[in-house]
Design a protein around this motif. Sequence first.
Motif, mmCIF file in Angstrom:
data_model
loop_
_atom_site.group_PDB
_atom_site.id
_atom_site.type_symbol
_atom_site.label_atom_id
_atom_site.label_comp_id
_atom_site.label_asym_id
_atom_site.label_seq_id
_atom_site.Cartn_x
_atom_site.Cartn_y
_atom_site.Cartn_z
ATOM 1 N N VAL A 134 -13.118 -3.468 9.654
ATOM 2 C CA VAL A 134 -11.758 -2.925 9.767
ATOM 3 C C VAL A 134 -11.399 -2.225 8.465
ATOM 4 C CG1 VAL A 134 -10.786 -4.582 11.426
ATOM 5 C CG2 VAL A 134 -10.782 -5.149 8.979
ATOM 6 N N ASP A 135 -10.317 -1.449 8.500
ATOM 7 C CA ASP A 135 -9.759 -0.889 7.273
ATOM 8 C C ASP A 135 -8.507 -1.682 6.913
ATOM 9 O OD1 ASP A 135 -11.681 1.090 7.015
ATOM 10 O OD2 ASP A 135 -10.555 2.537 8.226
ATOM 11 N N PHE A 136 -8.242 -1.755 5.624
ATOM 12 C CA PHE A 136 -7.034 -2.440 5.166
ATOM 13 C C PHE A 136 -6.076 -1.446 4.517
ATOM 14 C CE2 PHE A 136 -9.688 -6.312 5.283
ATOM 15 C CZ PHE A 136 -8.794 -7.215 5.836
ATOM 16 N N THR A 137 -4.788 -1.696 4.719
ATOM 17 C CA THR A 137 -3.757 -0.913 4.034
ATOM 18 C C THR A 137 -3.713 -1.347 2.569
ATOM 19 O OG1 THR A 137 -2.051 -2.586 4.433
ATOM 20 C CG2 THR A 137 -2.347 -0.873 6.123
ATOM 21 N N LYS A 243 -7.871 -0.699 12.942
ATOM 22 C CA LYS A 243 -9.195 -0.355 13.442
ATOM 23 C C LYS A 243 -9.901 0.570 12.450
ATOM 24 C CE LYS A 243 -11.438 1.284 17.625
ATOM 25 N NZ LYS A 243 -11.242 1.560 19.040
ATOM 26 N N LYS A 244 -11.172 0.308 12.238
ATOM 27 C CA LYS A 244 -11.926 1.115 11.277
ATOM 28 C C LYS A 244 -11.865 2.590 11.657
ATOM 29 C CE LYS A 244 -15.512 0.546 8.092
ATOM 30 N NZ LYS A 244 -14.387 0.572 7.143
ATOM 31 N N GLY A 245 -11.524 3.426 10.683
ATOM 32 C CA GLY A 245 -11.484 4.867 10.926
ATOM 33 C C GLY A 245 -10.151 5.395 11.420
ATOM 34 N N ASN A 246 -9.207 4.490 11.694
ATOM 35 C CA ASN A 246 -7.894 4.958 12.168
ATOM 36 C C ASN A 246 -7.027 5.338 10.957
ATOM 37 O OD1 ASN A 246 -5.529 5.540 13.479
ATOM 38 N ND2 ASN A 246 -5.445 3.623 14.649
#
Length: 277
Positions: A134-137, A243-246
């Motif tokens: 996932v990506d994190f803020t 979500k990864k890449g969003n």
Amino acid sequence: MKKQVIALLMAAVMVGSMAACGSDGAETTAAADTTSAETTTAGEAADEEGKEEAAGDNVLVMATNAEFPPYEYHDGGDIVGIDVEVAEAIAKKLGMTLEIEDIAFDSIIPELESGKADIGVAGMTVDEDRLKNVDFTDPYTTASQVIIVKEDSDIAGPDDLKGKYIGVQLGTTGDIYASDYEADGSTIERYNKGFEAVQAMQQGKIDAVVIDNEPAKVFVSQNEGIKILDEALTVEEYAIAVKKGNTELLDKINKALGELKESGELQAIIDKYISAE
Ligand code: GLN
């Protein structure tokens, strides 16, 4: 953001049930049978049901595990806490309606990967392994792992965990940290809820609990005869997972988060739940 018909249905059910009980919280449980709707995208749904699609597009689905006070927990029929208020404030800035999905902590990342939820807000620590999925803020707060023991325990610090029975919440950074002690002959007992680990310690089944500092304070305040050891085990940052890449959603949230930091609103939410020592 890809929305699914099920989200619309759940939103509709939610509005109905909220109206019925007069609650202002948003709670849904993880939808077990979403498979039939999975292949229908918002765009396709729009062709068939244009009106509902507009509403669906405006729903921000937050996956969390509401067993983690003061960040997310049950209060009567509502799910409340710092993360809920932060997510509400972000949703508001994005012109969206927040919908909460209360699921197991270790299901949150899969829920984002599958697109069933848009954001994971669960006192979730930014972690190298999670960043693969996932990506994190940007982070919104800091935290640490601490050790809870019985007041009369002979465990005085991390070294004393060797060879002991250590309770953690499954899949958390506390679990990752404590698991290193397995090489030292310790046994790790993994629970679905942090509170269950504390109960197990009260019953003499385990010797210590490794968990995030703020939930630890809450659990200790609610239970007789247990204490938090002074030495913090880690330094961690909590952030919102997407979500990864969003990157579109990530950027929007980071912008909103930046504004909430700037205006003092974020701090005000934290202060509402955590009193300064
Ligand atoms: N901060 C810990 C983690 O990210 C625990 C989070 C939780 O239990 N909700 O693993």
